[in-house]
Design a protein around this motif. Structure first.
Motif, PDB file in Angstrom:
ATOM      1  N   ALA A   1      31.158  21.756  41.064  1.00 32.80           N
ATOM      2  CA  ALA A   1      32.166  22.568  41.751  1.00 32.80           C
ATOM      3  C   ALA A   1      31.817  22.669  43.237  1.00 32.80           C
ATOM      4  O   ALA A   1      31.747  23.756  43.800  1.00 32.80           O
ATOM      5  CB  ALA A   1      32.253  23.946  41.114  1.00 32.80           C
TER       6      ALA A   1
ATOM      7  N   ALA B   1      41.121  34.700  50.393  1.00 40.88           N
ATOM      8  CA  ALA B   1      41.075  34.994  48.962  1.00 40.88           C
ATOM      9  C   ALA B   1      39.717  34.672  48.358  1.00 40.88           C
ATOM     10  O   ALA B   1      39.419  35.096  47.249  1.00 40.88           O
ATOM     11  CB  ALA B   1      42.173  34.214  48.234  1.00 40.88           C
ATOM     12  N   GLY B   2      38.906  33.910  49.087  1.00 35.21           N
ATOM     13  CA  GLY B   2      37.594  33.558  48.550  1.00 35.21           C
ATOM     14  C   GLY B   2      37.646  32.410  47.561  1.00 35.21           C
ATOM     15  O   GLY B   2      36.731  32.217  46.778  1.00 35.21           O
TER      16      GLY B   2
ATOM     17  N   PHE C   1      37.716  28.426  47.318  1.00 39.43           N
ATOM     18  CA  PHE C   1      37.564  27.181  48.062  1.00 39.43           C
ATOM     19  C   PHE C   1      38.446  26.086  47.488  1.00 39.43           C
ATOM     20  O   PHE C   1      38.655  26.000  46.280  1.00 39.43           O
ATOM     21  CB  PHE C   1      36.108  26.717  48.036  1.00 39.43           C
ATOM     22  N   ILE C   2      38.949  25.251  48.405  1.00 39.53           N
ATOM     23  CA  ILE C   2      39.711  24.066  48.016  1.00 39.53           C
ATOM     24  C   ILE C   2      38.979  22.864  48.594  1.00 39.53           C
ATOM     25  O   ILE C   2      38.751  22.789  49.798  1.00 39.53           O
ATOM     26  CB  ILE C   2      41.142  24.121  48.570  1.00 39.53           C
TER      27      ILE C   2
ATOM     28  N   ARG D   1      37.358  24.029  38.887  1.00 40.23           N
ATOM     29  CA  ARG D   1      35.969  23.871  38.434  1.00 40.23           C
ATOM     30  C   ARG D   1      35.233  25.175  38.692  1.00 40.23           C
ATOM     31  O   ARG D   1      35.400  25.784  39.747  1.00 40.23           O
ATOM     32  CB  ARG D   1      35.297  22.724  39.193  1.00 40.23           C
ATOM     33  N   LEU D   2      34.428  25.564  37.732  1.00 39.41           N
ATOM     34  CA  LEU D   2      33.706  26.827  37.866  1.00 39.41           C
ATOM     35  C   LEU D   2      32.327  26.593  38.474  1.00 39.41           C
ATOM     36  O   LEU D   2      31.562  25.756  37.983  1.00 39.41           O
ATOM     37  CB  LEU D   2      33.554  27.495  36.491  1.00 39.41           C
TER      38      LEU D   2
ATOM     39  N   GLU E   1      32.459  31.564  40.268  1.00 39.37           N
ATOM     40  CA  GLU E   1      33.654  31.487  41.125  1.00 39.37           C
ATOM     41  C   GLU E   1      34.383  30.174  40.869  1.00 39.37           C
ATOM     42  O   GLU E   1      33.758  29.118  40.772  1.00 39.37           O
ATOM     43  CB  GLU E   1      33.220  31.476  42.601  1.00 39.37           C
ATOM     44  N   TRP E   2      35.707  30.243  40.840  1.00 34.12           N
ATOM     45  CA  TRP E   2      36.493  29.024  40.686  1.00 34.12           C
ATOM     46  C   TRP E   2      36.626  28.293  42.011  1.00 34.12           C
ATOM     47  O   TRP E   2      36.853  28.905  43.056  1.00 34.12           O
ATOM     48  CB  TRP E   2      37.880  29.342  40.139  1.00 34.12           C
ATOM     49  N   VAL E   3      36.500  26.972  41.942  1.00 30.81           N
ATOM     50  CA  VAL E   3      36.736  26.102  43.094  1.00 30.81           C
ATOM     51  C   VAL E   3      37.872  25.159  42.713  1.00 30.81           C
ATOM     52  O   VAL E   3      37.941  24.689  41.572  1.00 30.81           O
ATOM     53  CB  VAL E   3      35.465  25.294  43.443  1.00 30.81           C
ATOM     54  N   ILE E   4      38.780  24.928  43.641  1.00 27.41           N
ATOM     55  CA  ILE E   4      39.910  24.032  43.392  1.00 27.41           C
ATOM     56  C   ILE E   4      39.576  22.663  43.979  1.00 27.41           C
ATOM     57  O   ILE E   4      39.197  22.570  45.144  1.00 27.41           O
ATOM     58  CB  ILE E   4      41.189  24.592  44.067  1.00 27.41           C
TER      59      ILE E   4
ATOM     60  N   PHE F   1      49.455  35.024  46.488  1.00 28.54           N
ATOM     61  CA  PHE F   1      48.852  35.247  47.801  1.00 28.54           C
ATOM     62  C   PHE F   1      49.809  34.737  48.882  1.00 28.54           C
ATOM     63  O   PHE F   1      50.079  33.545  48.985  1.00 28.54           O
ATOM     64  CB  PHE F   1      47.519  34.490  47.855  1.00 28.54           C
TER      65      PHE F   1
ATOM     66  N   TYR G   1      50.462  30.989  47.749  1.00 31.14           N
ATOM     67  CA  TYR G   1      49.679  30.352  46.693  1.00 31.14           C
ATOM     68  C   TYR G   1      49.773  31.218  45.452  1.00 31.14           C
ATOM     69  O   TYR G   1      49.479  32.420  45.509  1.00 31.14           O
ATOM     70  CB  TYR G   1      48.195  30.248  47.079  1.00 31.14           C
TER      71      TYR G   1
ATOM     72  N   TYR H   1      47.885  31.527  42.207  1.00 35.23           N
ATOM     73  CA  TYR H   1      46.648  31.053  41.589  1.00 35.23           C
ATOM     74  C   TYR H   1      46.655  31.256  40.072  1.00 35.23           C
ATOM     75  O   TYR H   1      47.091  32.319  39.605  1.00 35.23           O
ATOM     76  CB  TYR H   1      45.444  31.838  42.124  1.00 35.23           C
TER      77      TYR H   1
ATOM     78  N   PHE I   1      44.080  31.943  38.545  1.00 37.21           N
ATOM     79  CA  PHE I   1      42.911  32.809  38.322  1.00 37.21           C
ATOM     80  C   PHE I   1      42.953  33.896  39.387  1.00 37.21           C
ATOM     81  O   PHE I   1      43.711  33.784  40.361  1.00 37.21           O
ATOM     82  CB  PHE I   1      41.601  32.011  38.408  1.00 37.21           C
TER      83      PHE I   1
ATOM     84  N   PRO J   1      41.358  35.239  42.476  1.00 38.98           N
ATOM     85  CA  PRO J   1      40.372  34.736  43.437  1.00 38.98           C
ATOM     86  C   PRO J   1      39.235  35.742  43.637  1.00 38.98           C
ATOM     87  O   PRO J   1      39.415  36.954  43.464  1.00 38.98           O
ATOM     88  CB  PRO J   1      41.179  34.545  44.721  1.00 38.98           C
ATOM     89  N   SER J   2      38.075  35.245  44.027  1.00 41.36           N
ATOM     90  CA  SER J   2      36.859  36.065  44.011  1.00 41.36           C
ATOM     91  C   SER J   2      36.941  37.288  44.924  1.00 41.36           C
ATOM     92  O   SER J   2      36.448  38.359  44.585  1.00 41.36           O
ATOM     93  CB  SER J   2      35.642  35.221  44.371  1.00 41.36           C
ATOM     94  N   ARG J   3      37.593  37.151  46.077  1.00 45.00           N
ATOM     95  CA  ARG J   3      37.681  38.304  46.976  1.00 45.00           C
ATOM     96  C   ARG J   3      38.512  39.416  46.349  1.00 45.00           C
ATOM     97  O   ARG J   3      38.189  40.600  46.457  1.00 45.00           O
ATOM     98  CB  ARG J   3      38.309  37.869  48.307  1.00 45.00           C
ATOM     99  N   VAL J   4      39.585  39.029  45.689  1.00 44.27           N
ATOM    100  CA  VAL J   4      40.477  39.986  45.048  1.00 44.27           C
ATOM    101  C   VAL J   4      39.765  40.652  43.867  1.00 44.27           C
ATOM    102  O   VAL J   4      39.841  41.874  43.674  1.00 44.27           O
ATOM    103  CB  VAL J   4      41.765  39.279  44.574  1.00 44.27           C
TER     104      VAL J   4
END
Lengths: 352, 352
Positions: free
Chosen positions: A233, A325-326, A328-329, B46-47, B53-56, B157, B178, B180, B182, B184-187
């Motif tokens: 990731a 939003a935290g 990443f893309i 991907r985690l 945290e999820w990454v796109i 978002f 956006y 999402y 999921f 997002p981590s900040r939220v």
């Protein structure tokens, strides 16, 4: 080794500077003859209550040196009538308190140091010989230990940024060390996740991740005791994590020969970054270690190295999803990045 | 109002586009006559197990349009033989699925939309008249509601980035949305902190913060029902948060006249940003709302607007402390920023 090959002095404004030499017998007695205003950093810590995160306010830094011409470089040695931050006419590795620190002084506390890797302005970390790598490792380890002992310091963060595209204000090969008076949010978060893993499943989460990554097809290079891989990731176009194969929490936990292996692998990764595009890629390198007094079983020593360059002429910016939003893309498939990094660099795939 | 003044169409590749007009009576029946390849986004989630945290990963975006010349702008209306993303020869506000989305399609799900605020290429949000602000609010609210209903969507978002210094690839006045799959981590982090506050002390944390900030000396502008302030722990050189004075979780929770007030205050803040330096400051604006199906008592509608410009000729970069440790360093004292923003802009201090 720490005798003749190391010498601490004070700069004209009272800041501490330490010479770390490749070996004994070098004269580092030159005095700083500049007339400097008193060193009085005054950063503040402020808590963002909505995210429970500390923010550092360092308004005095607004006028710091910004990309000076090479002949005014403050990190070159003092020579030919020019007086820089380093009084000696030559040096190997030197660490000193940053003149424009983000941290330090009342009320916030903490400390920011600069680490110069060579007195050759036009060189780079990737060009350092083995002997110098050992001296850098000795300096990083010494400063990690000593800064951890300062009152109030909770985390020592060793890093290197290179390239004006990412805001590095000085080109001379150097890194920095931040001694935070709090545990930064990313570090706190990683410890929290590792703690939950240990409670629920037992064992060290980073160790389990390293084992999975070694089998994941994204290994860039591996030595006997360290592995460099693009994580599944990855957040950045070209991002490499370097981990010891055994559990180690901090740089001082490594034996000298382990440190040598880590440093050589880091240099190898940087050389691969240089081979990716027609010109050297800007990069950031971060050394993760355990917080001061933290649970060594939860922390795991590692280096994270990445470039925001996603193509020869394109940089990845932190856009709304990342900074707002935290999330990443990443526009580059981590498997593709690993493949490109394996073949990049003159040393060939897998070699160090 | 939503009848004649709104019309949904399909683009040549099947993407949805909706016209939101300032009033009824406009012909938006033009068909998209381009020959487009099928729309088949294929991002992955991907985690990152170390930070949970999820990454796109969106590798198909690598070749998206990058700062095209004005006469090739894909956000201008289709006219004079030129065919753009918007089939009509003119429009007020339009939303459509992003052709190069970070999210969407199997397996990740989610959706990315573009929101154009005007068909005038050289205009800006700060120049929109009141009537248009109402139309933008209607579009944002409609999309928040509809996207929240898509299967798997967990967070909507709404944001606007402006300025190529921060990587905005198109200059035409527009924002994005956006959706999402999921939180997002900040939220997620903000909800976690608010939940802890409610359990330990009772009440809504953001409401308590707004009350404290109104008395904190950093208010930039205030209307009857909204306040704009530089937060005590601002992360960026010039950062303004806009909050309703009453608790509201999402844009659809606001009455029409409240939305009008919010939009006018946002425009006012943007005008102040323009007045700060000799040239317009690049900015990012993020709308925070409640996650889909989340606890509305924990979420608090707000807008965060900031510029990374810290002086006329200097940008703040995310350096090692921010991107490596998660600790922001702000070189501008928030009280100074608030003072500068109060006097900036033609509308004068406190006025909207």
């Amino acid at each position: 080794m720490d005798g003749d090959a190391q010498r601490a002095v004070r700069l004209a404004d009272g800041r501490e500077l330490i010479y770390f030499d490749d070996g004994p017998g070098h004269d580092r007695s030159a005095r700083d003859r500049r007339d400097l205003p008193p060193f009085a950093p005054s950063s503040q810590l402020r808590l963002d209550p909505l995210l429970d995160e500390w923010v550092i306010v360092a308004a005095h830094r607004q006028h710091r040196t910004n990309l000076p011409a090479a002949d005014a470089c403050p990190l070159c040695p003092s020579a030919g009538g020019r007086r820089t931050e380093i009084p000696a006419p030559g040096y190997h590795v030197v660490t000193f308190e940053n003149r424009y620190p983000s941290l330090g002084g009342p009320p916030a506390g903490g400390r920011c140091e600069v680490v110069c890797f060579t007195d050759e302005h036009g060189s780079s970390f990737s060009a350092l010989p083995d002997r110098r790598l050992a001296t850098v490792a000795r300096a990083w380890t010494h400063r990690t230990r000593e800064l951890s002992r300062l009152p109030g310091v909770r985390y020592v963060f060793v890093f290197e940024n290179r390239g004006d595209e990412i805001g590095a204000t000085l080109q001379h090969p150097h890194g920095q060390i931040y001694a935070y008076p709090f545990v930064p949010s990313r570090v706190a978060r990683a410890a929290e996740v590792a703690r939950r893993y240990r409670e629920e499943r037992g064992g060290c989460l980073p160790c389990a991740v390293v084992a999975a990554e070694r089998a994941g097809g994204r290994v860039v290079a591996e030595t006997g005791r360290f592995v460099a891989f693009v994580p599944e990731a990855a957040r950045w176009p070209f991002e490499v994590h370097i981990h010891p194969l055994r559990h180690a929490a901090s740089l001082p936990d490594l034996a000298e020969d382990e440190q040598a292996e880590l440093m050589a692998l880091y240099r190898d990764v940087l050389r691969r970054f240089e081979g990716l595009f027609e010109r050297p890629a800007p990069y950031m390198a971060h050394l993760d270690q355990a917080p001061v007094g933290g649970d060594a079983g939860l922390a795991h020593l590692s280096m994270r190295v990445f470039t925001p360059r996603r193509a020869a002429d394109k940089l990845k910016y932190l856009a709304a999803s990342e900074s707002g939003a935290g999330a990443f893309i990443n526009d580059v498939l981590p498997e593709d990045a690993a493949r490109m990094l394996r073949v990049a660099g003159s040393s060939g795939p897998g070699a160090v």
